[in-house]
Design an enzyme around this catalytic site. Sequence first.
Site, PDB file in Angstrom:
ATOM      1  CB  THR A 106       2.427 -28.852   2.381  1.00  0.00           C
ATOM      2  OG1 THR A 106       1.060 -28.500   2.088  1.00  0.00           O
ATOM      3  CG2 THR A 106       3.362 -28.193   1.392  1.00  0.00           C
ATOM      4  CG  ASP A 107       0.183 -32.190   7.700  1.00  0.00           C
ATOM      5  OD1 ASP A 107      -1.010 -32.420   7.409  1.00  0.00           O
ATOM      6  OD2 ASP A 107       0.755 -32.745   8.659  1.00  0.00           O
ATOM      7  CD1 TRP A 108      -6.156 -31.224   4.513  1.00  0.00           C
ATOM      8  CD2 TRP A 108      -4.204 -32.002   3.810  1.00  0.00           C
ATOM      9  NE1 TRP A 108      -6.386 -32.081   3.458  1.00  0.00           N
ATOM     10  CE2 TRP A 108      -5.210 -32.570   3.005  1.00  0.00           C
ATOM     11  CE3 TRP A 108      -2.874 -32.338   3.529  1.00  0.00           C
ATOM     12  CZ2 TRP A 108      -4.952 -33.446   1.959  1.00  0.00           C
ATOM     13  CZ3 TRP A 108      -2.606 -33.223   2.485  1.00  0.00           C
ATOM     14  CH2 TRP A 108      -3.628 -33.759   1.721  1.00  0.00           C
TER      15      TRP A 108
ATOM     16  CG  LEU B  86       2.000 -25.627   5.788  1.00  0.00           C
ATOM     17  CD1 LEU B  86       1.187 -26.829   6.206  1.00  0.00           C
ATOM     18  CD2 LEU B  86       3.277 -26.071   5.072  1.00  0.00           C
TER      19      LEU B  86
END
Length: 584
Positions: A303-305, A307
């Site tokens: 995932t992107d940072w 979440l």
Amino acid sequence: MTTERPWLDTSLPVADRVELLLAEMTVEEKAGLFFQTMIALGPDGELSDGDAAFGLPSTAEYVNERHMTHFNLLGAAPTAGTIARWHNRLQELAASTRLGIPVTISTDPRHSFTDNPGAAMLAGPFSQWPDALGLAATRDEELVRRFGDIARREYLSVGIRVALHPQVDLATEPRWARQLQTFGEDAELSARMGAAYIRGFQGDELGAESVAAMVKHFPGGGPQQDGEDPHFAYGREQVYPGDAFELHLEPFAAAFEAGVSQVMPYYGMPVGTEYEEVGFGFNRSVLTGLLRERFGFDGIVCTDWGLVTDSEILGTTFPARAWGVEHLTPAERMAKILDAGADQFGGEKCTEILLQLVAEGVVTEERLDVSARRLLREKFVLGLFDAPYVDADAADDIAGSAEFRAAGDAAQRASITVLQSSSALPFERGAKLYVEGVDPEVAARYGQVVATPDEADLAVLRLQAPYEERGSAFENFFHAGSLDFAADVIAHVAEVAAAVPTVVDVYLDRPAILGPIVETGAAVLGNWGASAAALLDVLSGTARAEGRLPFDIPRSMAAVAASRPDVPFDTEDPLFRFGHGVAL
């Protein structure tokens, strides 16, 4: 050693080595694999005691207590050797743990000019190249592949094994803050450039000499409502009024064909599509239905940072980017991410939450094993179990070598794009030059630097594309809002141009409204990361101007506001079109 740790037997197939190690791992050790977050260097390459500015704990806590083995290197270092020595110390710490699982180090881009710590790092000891938009301006796939190969060798020299790039989002919303690291507005060009980039980093197939690439931001982060970025709550929505969702997938399809090893989904949440209206990292219909099933991707999804939990960045608290699921607890968010099909939580270190979910039976150990296999497999394929250390003495000779720097300098010159020219160019060496935004010492190598426009034969002004100031320091790294230059900037350019033929070079991290600049400047150029020397080489005729626009330059903000965020080339009557570039 192989008797005690049979997974170290290099004669065995990787799949067998993975199963041997997985069978020995505790739930706590498996859970540690699922987290990848920032890590800082200590002084002089020592292991860090933490970083208060970014809320980071000590390295010892990461490795010994949280069993984490994936880290994103934060910040720059004075030398490549410093990073290499730090990396070896970190691997020594990892080797001292019960199972000795080596660490995988990743990084955001480190070869360009941008200084946004949420997107990239300054080049530091590495060779310096244009950002991806500049690479796209060259239209040269072989140059892009060579960049990837050089960056690969520089990363390998210091122990970096995962590139948190390339970014193949389509820059279809002119106001969007993240387009500098894209390959522009055109799907076909982005697909070709992205694939060449990946092949440069990974080679024909992933192996011990590869740097694994993480393509982002699936399924395309460009169509942001009003161009706002989903790092922030006001930018959480992605919209598709032109029904162009499928177009944004084309560069990712090319990345999969090139064998990309990892994928990062974006923060944004799709609105008005067939997909669930939650952030892509939580989105099972996207990660499992689209990525895993339709595209058959079986690599790592990170995932992107941030979440899951709130974060402290540069003194400001930012909420978790849990768009569409803000009402869920951190544990519920984590469970939804795993159910969606992701393998790793970017920017998180909350291993205790995952262990709680397993203890409560919400997440099974069998589900942990699915992702743990992917994460361990890549460590084996990259050769980290077999050769975790780097030659720190050689790092300074490899990273930033004269050959690599020369290649980066040549790419800078090749990417510069002349939008409008005049008889003032090329200028003759020795001319009287008035400069702004150019180091006078560099300019003095090309001519006589004078103090005022009235004394000059030619003025050279370098400008930053405009953006609106926002509330926090971190927000202002993400250039957003209006693309119009401030009135005082336009007036100043006009004043200088009234006194002397004036060249205006604009750092086009977004497609600025250039009409007022074009009206008064004798020549107007665009760059996406180029030194003063590279620019003056082009202006003096020492190097050819070869760049072509990777996006349209809109004529007005009214045209931008009226365009559809998901549709390329949708601003009415653009001032300069995609592909424009004047020979010089």
